[in-house]
Scaffold this active site. Structure first.
Site, PDB file in Angstrom:
ATOM      1  N   GLY A  72      33.095   6.400 138.461  1.00  0.00           N
ATOM      2  CA  GLY A  72      34.435   5.794 138.551  1.00  0.00           C
ATOM      3  C   GLY A  72      34.416   4.451 139.261  1.00  0.00           C
ATOM      4  N   SER A 108      34.676   1.152 138.101  1.00  0.00           N
ATOM      5  CA  SER A 108      35.179  -0.095 137.511  1.00  0.00           C
ATOM      6  C   SER A 108      36.178  -0.792 138.431  1.00  0.00           C
ATOM      7  CB  SER A 108      35.840   0.175 136.152  1.00  0.00           C
ATOM      8  OG  SER A 108      37.047   0.883 136.330  1.00  0.00           O
ATOM      9  N   ARG A 109      36.701  -0.055 139.429  1.00  0.00           N
ATOM     10  CA  ARG A 109      37.715  -0.664 140.317  1.00  0.00           C
ATOM     11  C   ARG A 109      37.800   0.150 141.625  1.00  0.00           C
ATOM     12  NH1 ARG A 109      42.599   2.137 137.058  1.00  0.00           N
ATOM     13  NH2 ARG A 109      42.771   3.929 138.453  1.00  0.00           N
ATOM     14  N   VAL A 144      33.075  12.194 133.628  1.00  0.00           N
ATOM     15  CA  VAL A 144      32.248  13.017 134.522  1.00  0.00           C
ATOM     16  C   VAL A 144      32.749  14.454 134.672  1.00  0.00           C
ATOM     17  CG1 VAL A 144      31.108  11.166 135.820  1.00  0.00           C
ATOM     18  CG2 VAL A 144      33.354  11.975 136.566  1.00  0.00           C
ATOM     19  N   ASN A 177      32.522   9.434 143.184  1.00  0.00           N
ATOM     20  CA  ASN A 177      33.754   8.727 143.564  1.00  0.00           C
ATOM     21  C   ASN A 177      34.900   8.954 142.582  1.00  0.00           C
ATOM     22  OD1 ASN A 177      35.289   6.265 144.805  1.00  0.00           O
ATOM     23  ND2 ASN A 177      35.101   5.802 142.631  1.00  0.00           N
ATOM     24  N   SER A 202      38.917  13.777 150.842  1.00  0.00           N
ATOM     25  CA  SER A 202      40.189  13.136 151.215  1.00  0.00           C
ATOM     26  C   SER A 202      40.778  13.882 152.408  1.00  0.00           C
ATOM     27  CB  SER A 202      41.170  13.214 150.038  1.00  0.00           C
ATOM     28  OG  SER A 202      42.481  12.915 150.471  1.00  0.00           O
ATOM     29  N   TYR A 205      45.293  18.315 143.980  1.00  0.00           N
ATOM     30  CA  TYR A 205      44.394  17.331 144.598  1.00  0.00           C
ATOM     31  C   TYR A 205      43.778  17.893 145.891  1.00  0.00           C
ATOM     32  CZ  TYR A 205      42.960  12.691 146.318  1.00  0.00           C
ATOM     33  OH  TYR A 205      42.240  11.609 146.776  1.00  0.00           O
ATOM     34  N   ILE A 256      44.138   4.321 151.598  1.00  0.00           N
ATOM     35  CA  ILE A 256      43.389   3.092 151.349  1.00  0.00           C
ATOM     36  C   ILE A 256      44.134   2.329 150.248  1.00  0.00           C
ATOM     37  CG2 ILE A 256      41.100   2.166 150.750  1.00  0.00           C
ATOM     38  CD1 ILE A 256      41.166   4.099 153.262  1.00  0.00           C
TER      39      ILE A 256
HETATM   40  P1  NAP Z   1      41.135   4.562 141.510  1.00  0.00           P
HETATM   41  O1  NAP Z   1      41.413   3.150 141.892  1.00  0.00           O
HETATM   42  O2  NAP Z   1      42.128   5.301 140.695  1.00  0.00           O
HETATM   43  O3  NAP Z   1      39.689   4.603 140.815  1.00  0.00           O
HETATM   44  C1  NAP Z   1      39.126   5.799 140.343  1.00  0.00           C
HETATM   45  C2  NAP Z   1      38.299   5.465 139.138  1.00  0.00           C
HETATM   46  O4  NAP Z   1      37.733   6.692 138.587  1.00  0.00           O
HETATM   47  C3  NAP Z   1      39.156   4.848 138.011  1.00  0.00           C
HETATM   48  O5  NAP Z   1      38.492   3.760 137.421  1.00  0.00           O
HETATM   49  C4  NAP Z   1      39.294   6.025 137.063  1.00  0.00           C
HETATM   50  O6  NAP Z   1      39.596   5.711 135.722  1.00  0.00           O
HETATM   51  C5  NAP Z   1      37.927   6.672 137.198  1.00  0.00           C
HETATM   52  N1  NAP Z   1      37.925   7.983 136.567  1.00  0.00           N
HETATM   53  C6  NAP Z   1      38.962   8.853 136.469  1.00  0.00           C
HETATM   54  N2  NAP Z   1      38.597   9.947 135.788  1.00  0.00           N
HETATM   55  C7  NAP Z   1      37.308   9.773 135.437  1.00  0.00           C
HETATM   56  C8  NAP Z   1      36.392  10.557 134.701  1.00  0.00           C
HETATM   57  N3  NAP Z   1      36.735  11.749 134.213  1.00  0.00           N
HETATM   58  N4  NAP Z   1      35.139  10.089 134.497  1.00  0.00           N
HETATM   59  C9  NAP Z   1      34.777   8.864 134.991  1.00  0.00           C
HETATM   60  N5  NAP Z   1      35.617   8.073 135.695  1.00  0.00           N
HETATM   61  C10 NAP Z   1      36.874   8.513 135.911  1.00  0.00           C
HETATM   62  O7  NAP Z   1      40.900   5.461 142.813  1.00  0.00           O
HETATM   63  P2  NAP Z   1      40.438   5.075 144.294  1.00  0.00           P
HETATM   64  O8  NAP Z   1      41.656   4.972 145.113  1.00  0.00           O
HETATM   65  O9  NAP Z   1      39.451   3.975 144.288  1.00  0.00           O
HETATM   66  O10 NAP Z   1      39.738   6.458 144.728  1.00  0.00           O
HETATM   67  C11 NAP Z   1      38.348   6.689 144.592  1.00  0.00           C
HETATM   68  C12 NAP Z   1      38.029   8.049 145.183  1.00  0.00           C
HETATM   69  O11 NAP Z   1      38.447   8.097 146.542  1.00  0.00           O
HETATM   70  C13 NAP Z   1      38.741   9.199 144.479  1.00  0.00           C
HETATM   71  O12 NAP Z   1      37.888  10.327 144.426  1.00  0.00           O
HETATM   72  C14 NAP Z   1      39.920   9.483 145.378  1.00  0.00           C
HETATM   73  O13 NAP Z   1      40.383  10.802 145.259  1.00  0.00           O
HETATM   74  C15 NAP Z   1      39.306   9.210 146.739  1.00  0.00           C
HETATM   75  N6  NAP Z   1      40.327   8.878 147.753  1.00  0.00           N
HETATM   76  C16 NAP Z   1      41.116   7.761 147.646  1.00  0.00           C
HETATM   77  C17 NAP Z   1      42.066   7.511 148.627  1.00  0.00           C
HETATM   78  C18 NAP Z   1      42.950   6.288 148.581  1.00  0.00           C
HETATM   79  O14 NAP Z   1      43.791   6.143 149.470  1.00  0.00           O
HETATM   80  N7  NAP Z   1      42.828   5.402 147.605  1.00  0.00           N
HETATM   81  C19 NAP Z   1      42.232   8.407 149.684  1.00  0.00           C
HETATM   82  C20 NAP Z   1      41.440   9.531 149.755  1.00  0.00           C
HETATM   83  C21 NAP Z   1      40.469   9.755 148.789  1.00  0.00           C
HETATM   84  P3  NAP Z   1      41.158   5.878 135.181  1.00  0.00           P
HETATM   85  O15 NAP Z   1      41.834   4.622 135.483  1.00  0.00           O
HETATM   86  O16 NAP Z   1      41.016   6.115 133.707  1.00  0.00           O
HETATM   87  O17 NAP Z   1      41.751   7.068 135.884  1.00  0.00           O
END
Ligand code: NAP
Length: 245
Positions: free
Chosen positions: A9, A11-12, A62, A88, A140, A153, A186
């Site tokens: 995951g 790309s961003r 994944v 991730n 998380s 979640y 975040i």
């Molecule tokens: P994000 O910006 O939504 O990025 C997640 C990436 O994973 C997206 O590019 C998404 O694509 C991709 N993805 C989703 N389903 C997938 C799959 N089946 N196979 C491959 N890639 C997939 O999220 P983030 O905020 O950076 O979070 C990253 C990780 O940190 C996650 O596990 C999240 O639960 C954890 N986290 C984040 C926070 C926060 O505050 N941001 C807090 C606690 C934990 P799509 O756009 O298609 O969904």
């Protein structure tokens, strides 16, 4: 000796920041997301290559074991080793339990939890043969403390914590470190979805009175992938600016 990190995951958001940070640390980078299109409008591949290491995109969902199997095989063929795995990829489908559909529940479990089994098993087998490796799973604070509207979640992230500790015990004797990070709030596209009211309430509870940045997560992941953490395994490091103390 060149070393390779796989970041799902990526790309961003947090995944992209981790990929860039590990590239700065000298890893070749295997990027992953659902499809190539997700990398079209960003410069991450070139940004990583500009640091003097290699970068390649491997598309896979994944949550699907068969797709992870093909991806891990392709990464091994391209780079020769898998030295670090960062699980991730993650999604949210928030809703109070009373209104949550079975589909909303199952999708989150499958993407956030099953994916971690798929990738730890497949990349773990490569690491066992190499006799070394680093695995970092994105949990998380919701998995540690619960969060209303996130039964799916929170369940998936609590499971990731249990899986991290279990596989740390299974793979410790093989010189493989398995840890988790538990971010708080975040700034990423995932948290952009929250309403202003939700954001204000969250800020009140954070000791540092601000959201975290993706680079603040990447720094801790970098430490967990370095030799500085060689005797750290089975741990969950909360990165939340003091959300819960
Ligand atoms: P994000 O910006 O939504 O990025 C997640 C990436 O994973 C997206 O590019 C998404 O694509 C991709 N993805 C989703 N389903 C997938 C799959 N089946 N196979 C491959 N890639 C997939 O999220 P983030 O905020 O950076 O979070 C990253 C990780 O940190 C996650 O596990 C999240 O639960 C954890 N986290 C984040 C926070 C926060 O505050 N941001 C807090 C606690 C934990 P799509 O756009 O298609 O969904």
């Amino acid at each position: 000796m060149s070393k390779t990190a796989v970041i799902t995951g990526s790309s961003r958001g947090i995944g992209a920041a981790v990929a860039l940070r590990l590239a700065k640390d000298g890893f070749n980078i295997a990027l992953n997301d659902l499809n190539e299109g997700m990398f079209e409008n960003n410069t991450i591949v070139n940004d990583i290559r500009a640091l003097g290491v290699e970068a390649e995109i491997f598309c896979a969902d994944v949550s699907r074991y068969d797709q992870c199997e093909s991806m891990v095989k392709a990464i091994k063929e391209r780079f020769g080793t898998i030295d670090a795995l960062i699980n991730n990829a993650g999604i949210t489908r928030d809703c109070l339990m009373a209104r949550m559909s079975e589909e909303q529940y199952d999708t989150v479990i499958s993407v956030n939890q099953k994916s971690v089994f798929n990738m730890m098993k497949l990349a773990g087998n490569v690491m066992i043969k190499q006799k070394h490796g680093k695995i970092v799973n994105l949990a998380s604070v919701a998995g540690l403390y619960g969060n209303p509207g996130q039964i799916n979640y929170s369940a998936s992230k609590a499971a990731v914590i249990g899986m991290t500790k279990t596989i740390a015990k299974e793979l410790g004797s093989r010189n493989i470190n398995v840890n988790a990070v538990a971010p708080g709030f975040i700034s990423t596209p995932m948290t952009d979805k929250l309403t202003d009211e939700q954001k204000a309430k969250i800020l009140e509870a954070i000791a540092m009175k601000r959201y975290g940045t993706v680079d603040e997560i990447a720094g801790v992941v970098s430490f967990l992938c370095s030799e500085d953490s060689s005797y750290v395994t089975g741990q969950v490091i909360e990165i939340s600016g003091g959300l819960s103390m």
